[in-house]
Scaffold this motif. Sequence first.
Motif, PDB file in Angstrom:
ATOM      1  N   ASN A  23     -15.131   9.270 -12.085  1.00  0.00           N
ATOM      2  CA  ASN A  23     -13.735   9.556 -11.740  1.00  0.00           C
ATOM      3  C   ASN A  23     -13.493  11.055 -11.641  1.00  0.00           C
ATOM      4  OD1 ASN A  23     -13.106   6.863 -11.675  1.00  0.00           O
ATOM      5  ND2 ASN A  23     -12.222   6.819 -13.722  1.00  0.00           N
ATOM      6  N   ALA A  24     -14.043  11.838 -12.576  1.00  0.00           N
ATOM      7  CA  ALA A  24     -13.878  13.287 -12.542  1.00  0.00           C
ATOM      8  C   ALA A  24     -14.532  13.892 -11.303  1.00  0.00           C
ATOM      9  CB  ALA A  24     -14.448  13.909 -13.815  1.00  0.00           C
ATOM     10  N   VAL A  25     -15.694  13.378 -10.927  1.00  0.00           N
ATOM     11  CA  VAL A  25     -16.379  13.873  -9.726  1.00  0.00           C
ATOM     12  C   VAL A  25     -15.537  13.583  -8.486  1.00  0.00           C
ATOM     13  CG1 VAL A  25     -18.404  13.495  -8.250  1.00  0.00           C
ATOM     14  CG2 VAL A  25     -18.684  13.792 -10.713  1.00  0.00           C
ATOM     15  N   ILE A  26     -14.914  12.423  -8.433  1.00  0.00           N
ATOM     16  CA  ILE A  26     -14.061  12.079  -7.289  1.00  0.00           C
ATOM     17  C   ILE A  26     -12.838  12.990  -7.249  1.00  0.00           C
ATOM     18  CG2 ILE A  26     -12.536  10.264  -6.393  1.00  0.00           C
ATOM     19  CD1 ILE A  26     -14.757   8.287  -7.016  1.00  0.00           C
ATOM     20  N   ILE A  27     -12.276  13.323  -8.401  1.00  0.00           N
ATOM     21  CA  ILE A  27     -11.145  14.259  -8.453  1.00  0.00           C
ATOM     22  C   ILE A  27     -11.580  15.630  -7.945  1.00  0.00           C
ATOM     23  CG2 ILE A  27      -9.543  15.483  -9.985  1.00  0.00           C
ATOM     24  CD1 ILE A  27      -8.782  12.572  -9.601  1.00  0.00           C
ATOM     25  N   LEU A  28     -12.750  16.093  -8.374  1.00  0.00           N
ATOM     26  CA  LEU A  28     -13.246  17.391  -7.902  1.00  0.00           C
ATOM     27  C   LEU A  28     -13.516  17.377  -6.400  1.00  0.00           C
ATOM     28  CD1 LEU A  28     -15.649  18.318 -10.841  1.00  0.00           C
ATOM     29  CD2 LEU A  28     -13.471  19.415 -10.252  1.00  0.00           C
ATOM     30  N   LEU A  29     -14.026  16.273  -5.895  1.00  0.00           N
ATOM     31  CA  LEU A  29     -14.243  16.143  -4.453  1.00  0.00           C
ATOM     32  C   LEU A  29     -12.913  16.174  -3.703  1.00  0.00           C
ATOM     33  CD1 LEU A  29     -16.284  15.745  -2.183  1.00  0.00           C
ATOM     34  CD2 LEU A  29     -16.171  13.291  -2.608  1.00  0.00           C
ATOM     35  N   ALA A  30     -11.920  15.499  -4.239  1.00  0.00           N
ATOM     36  CA  ALA A  30     -10.590  15.512  -3.617  1.00  0.00           C
ATOM     37  C   ALA A  30     -10.000  16.919  -3.635  1.00  0.00           C
ATOM     38  CB  ALA A  30      -9.661  14.531  -4.331  1.00  0.00           C
ATOM     39  N   ALA A  31     -10.265  17.674  -4.691  1.00  0.00           N
ATOM     40  CA  ALA A  31      -9.762  19.049  -4.766  1.00  0.00           C
ATOM     41  C   ALA A  31     -10.383  19.923  -3.675  1.00  0.00           C
ATOM     42  CB  ALA A  31     -10.049  19.643  -6.138  1.00  0.00           C
ATOM     43  N   ARG A  32     -11.619  19.606  -3.309  1.00  0.00           N
ATOM     44  CA  ARG A  32     -12.258  20.349  -2.205  1.00  0.00           C
ATOM     45  C   ARG A  32     -11.687  19.953  -0.850  1.00  0.00           C
ATOM     46  NH1 ARG A  32     -16.673  23.965  -3.006  1.00  0.00           N
ATOM     47  NH2 ARG A  32     -17.286  23.750  -5.155  1.00  0.00           N
ATOM     48  N   LEU A  33     -11.261  18.702  -0.721  1.00  0.00           N
ATOM     49  CA  LEU A  33     -10.792  18.197   0.571  1.00  0.00           C
ATOM     50  C   LEU A  33      -9.312  18.467   0.834  1.00  0.00           C
ATOM     51  CD1 LEU A  33     -12.613  14.739   0.582  1.00  0.00           C
ATOM     52  CD2 LEU A  33     -13.239  16.796   1.865  1.00  0.00           C
ATOM     53  N   VAL A  34      -8.504  18.529  -0.218  1.00  0.00           N
ATOM     54  CA  VAL A  34      -7.052  18.663  -0.052  1.00  0.00           C
ATOM     55  C   VAL A  34      -6.644  20.087  -0.401  1.00  0.00           C
ATOM     56  CG1 VAL A  34      -4.803  17.845  -0.834  1.00  0.00           C
ATOM     57  CG2 VAL A  34      -6.700  16.236  -0.613  1.00  0.00           C
TER      58      VAL A  34
ATOM     59  N   PHE B 187       0.830  -1.201   0.000  1.00  0.00           N
ATOM     60  CA  PHE B 187       0.000   0.000   0.000  1.00  0.00           C
ATOM     61  C   PHE B 187       0.866   1.252   0.000  1.00  0.00           C
ATOM     62  CE2 PHE B 187      -2.264   3.339   2.378  1.00  0.00           C
ATOM     63  CZ  PHE B 187      -3.311   3.546   1.495  1.00  0.00           C
ATOM     64  N   LEU B 188       1.934   1.256   0.777  1.00  0.00           N
ATOM     65  CA  LEU B 188       2.811   2.433   0.827  1.00  0.00           C
ATOM     66  C   LEU B 188       3.493   2.674  -0.511  1.00  0.00           C
ATOM     67  CD1 LEU B 188       4.429   2.033   4.355  1.00  0.00           C
ATOM     68  CD2 LEU B 188       2.656   3.634   3.649  1.00  0.00           C
ATOM     69  N   ILE B 189       3.919   1.609  -1.163  1.00  0.00           N
ATOM     70  CA  ILE B 189       4.555   1.755  -2.474  1.00  0.00           C
ATOM     71  C   ILE B 189       3.545   2.287  -3.482  1.00  0.00           C
ATOM     72  CG2 ILE B 189       5.593   0.473  -4.388  1.00  0.00           C
ATOM     73  CD1 ILE B 189       6.891  -1.323  -2.227  1.00  0.00           C
ATOM     74  N   ARG B 190       2.328   1.749  -3.452  1.00  0.00           N
ATOM     75  CA  ARG B 190       1.283   2.239  -4.358  1.00  0.00           C
ATOM     76  C   ARG B 190       0.971   3.704  -4.085  1.00  0.00           C
ATOM     77  NH1 ARG B 190      -1.978  -0.847  -7.367  1.00  0.00           N
ATOM     78  NH2 ARG B 190      -1.599  -3.074  -7.383  1.00  0.00           N
ATOM     79  N   LEU B 191       0.966   4.089  -2.817  1.00  0.00           N
ATOM     80  CA  LEU B 191       0.703   5.476  -2.443  1.00  0.00           C
ATOM     81  C   LEU B 191       1.794   6.395  -2.978  1.00  0.00           C
ATOM     82  CD1 LEU B 191      -1.605   6.708  -0.766  1.00  0.00           C
ATOM     83  CD2 LEU B 191      -0.034   6.757   1.155  1.00  0.00           C
ATOM     84  N   LEU B 192       3.050   5.997  -2.834  1.00  0.00           N
ATOM     85  CA  LEU B 192       4.161   6.806  -3.339  1.00  0.00           C
ATOM     86  C   LEU B 192       4.131   6.917  -4.860  1.00  0.00           C
ATOM     87  CD1 LEU B 192       7.067   5.585  -1.041  1.00  0.00           C
ATOM     88  CD2 LEU B 192       6.038   7.855  -1.080  1.00  0.00           C
ATOM     89  N   VAL B 193       3.842   5.809  -5.538  1.00  0.00           N
ATOM     90  CA  VAL B 193       3.763   5.834  -7.002  1.00  0.00           C
ATOM     91  C   VAL B 193       2.602   6.710  -7.453  1.00  0.00           C
ATOM     92  CG1 VAL B 193       3.323   4.401  -9.038  1.00  0.00           C
ATOM     93  CG2 VAL B 193       4.946   3.629  -7.314  1.00  0.00           C
ATOM     94  N   SER B 194       1.477   6.630  -6.774  1.00  0.00           N
ATOM     95  CA  SER B 194       0.323   7.463  -7.125  1.00  0.00           C
ATOM     96  C   SER B 194       0.617   8.941  -6.882  1.00  0.00           C
ATOM     97  CB  SER B 194      -0.899   7.048  -6.320  1.00  0.00           C
ATOM     98  OG  SER B 194      -1.308   5.757  -6.696  1.00  0.00           O
ATOM     99  N   ALA B 195       1.323   9.246  -5.813  1.00  0.00           N
ATOM    100  CA  ALA B 195       1.695  10.636  -5.539  1.00  0.00           C
ATOM    101  C   ALA B 195       2.624  11.163  -6.627  1.00  0.00           C
ATOM    102  CB  ALA B 195       2.356  10.746  -4.170  1.00  0.00           C
TER     103      ALA B 195
ATOM    104  N   LEU C 213       1.125  13.411  -1.780  1.00  0.00           N
ATOM    105  CA  LEU C 213       0.949  12.230  -0.920  1.00  0.00           C
ATOM    106  C   LEU C 213      -0.420  12.242  -0.246  1.00  0.00           C
ATOM    107  CD1 LEU C 213       4.364  11.651   0.874  1.00  0.00           C
ATOM    108  CD2 LEU C 213       3.105  10.025  -0.525  1.00  0.00           C
ATOM    109  N   ILE C 214      -0.794  13.405   0.265  1.00  0.00           N
ATOM    110  CA  ILE C 214      -2.109  13.530   0.903  1.00  0.00           C
ATOM    111  C   ILE C 214      -3.202  13.298  -0.132  1.00  0.00           C
ATOM    112  CG2 ILE C 214      -3.679  15.153   2.050  1.00  0.00           C
ATOM    113  CD1 ILE C 214      -1.117  16.420   3.301  1.00  0.00           C
ATOM    114  N   LEU C 215      -3.020  13.840  -1.330  1.00  0.00           N
ATOM    115  CA  LEU C 215      -3.981  13.633  -2.407  1.00  0.00           C
ATOM    116  C   LEU C 215      -4.114  12.146  -2.747  1.00  0.00           C
ATOM    117  CD1 LEU C 215      -5.839  14.626  -4.702  1.00  0.00           C
ATOM    118  CD2 LEU C 215      -3.771  14.801  -6.111  1.00  0.00           C
ATOM    119  N   ALA C 216      -2.998  11.451  -2.855  1.00  0.00           N
ATOM    120  CA  ALA C 216      -3.036  10.020  -3.173  1.00  0.00           C
ATOM    121  C   ALA C 216      -3.793   9.251  -2.090  1.00  0.00           C
ATOM    122  CB  ALA C 216      -1.619   9.477  -3.324  1.00  0.00           C
ATOM    123  N   PHE C 217      -3.580   9.609  -0.832  1.00  0.00           N
ATOM    124  CA  PHE C 217      -4.281   8.950   0.265  1.00  0.00           C
ATOM    125  C   PHE C 217      -5.782   9.253   0.216  1.00  0.00           C
ATOM    126  CE2 PHE C 217      -5.793   8.752   4.683  1.00  0.00           C
ATOM    127  CZ  PHE C 217      -5.517   7.421   4.947  1.00  0.00           C
ATOM    128  N   VAL C 218      -6.129  10.517   0.004  1.00  0.00           N
ATOM    129  CA  VAL C 218      -7.540  10.907  -0.063  1.00  0.00           C
ATOM    130  C   VAL C 218      -8.227  10.232  -1.246  1.00  0.00           C
ATOM    131  CG1 VAL C 218      -9.083  12.872  -0.487  1.00  0.00           C
ATOM    132  CG2 VAL C 218      -7.264  13.069   1.196  1.00  0.00           C
TER     133      VAL C 218
END
Length: 117
Positions: free
Chosen positions: A70-81, A3-11, A33-38
Amino acid sequence: MNFLIRLLVSALAAMVTAYLLPGVKIDNFLTALILAFVLAILNLLVRPVLVILTLPATVVTLGLFLLVINAVIILLAARLVSGFRVEGFWWALLFSIVMTVINSIMHGLAGGDNDRD
């Protein structure tokens, strides 16, 4: 550990994608990193609910409506992070597509999910 490796790669994929797209901004790697986790949490909790609620639209569009989710989830993440900004729906849609491609390439280069016994 996986999970940590996937998180770093996603970040890292998020940072590269934000660099490529002028409508998306990420302040620094910690924000990525916070974005990848969220995004992982939103994909775990919110995405299944949205998929079930929009199942008729997804079936009618032969699965293309999942890109909208997927786009809605990205927009939601933009509001949270804080430190992550997306200029609109179309940039969020493009961000999700490009990030998926870059993430897949990076996971492929990193060896993916090879079982090493």
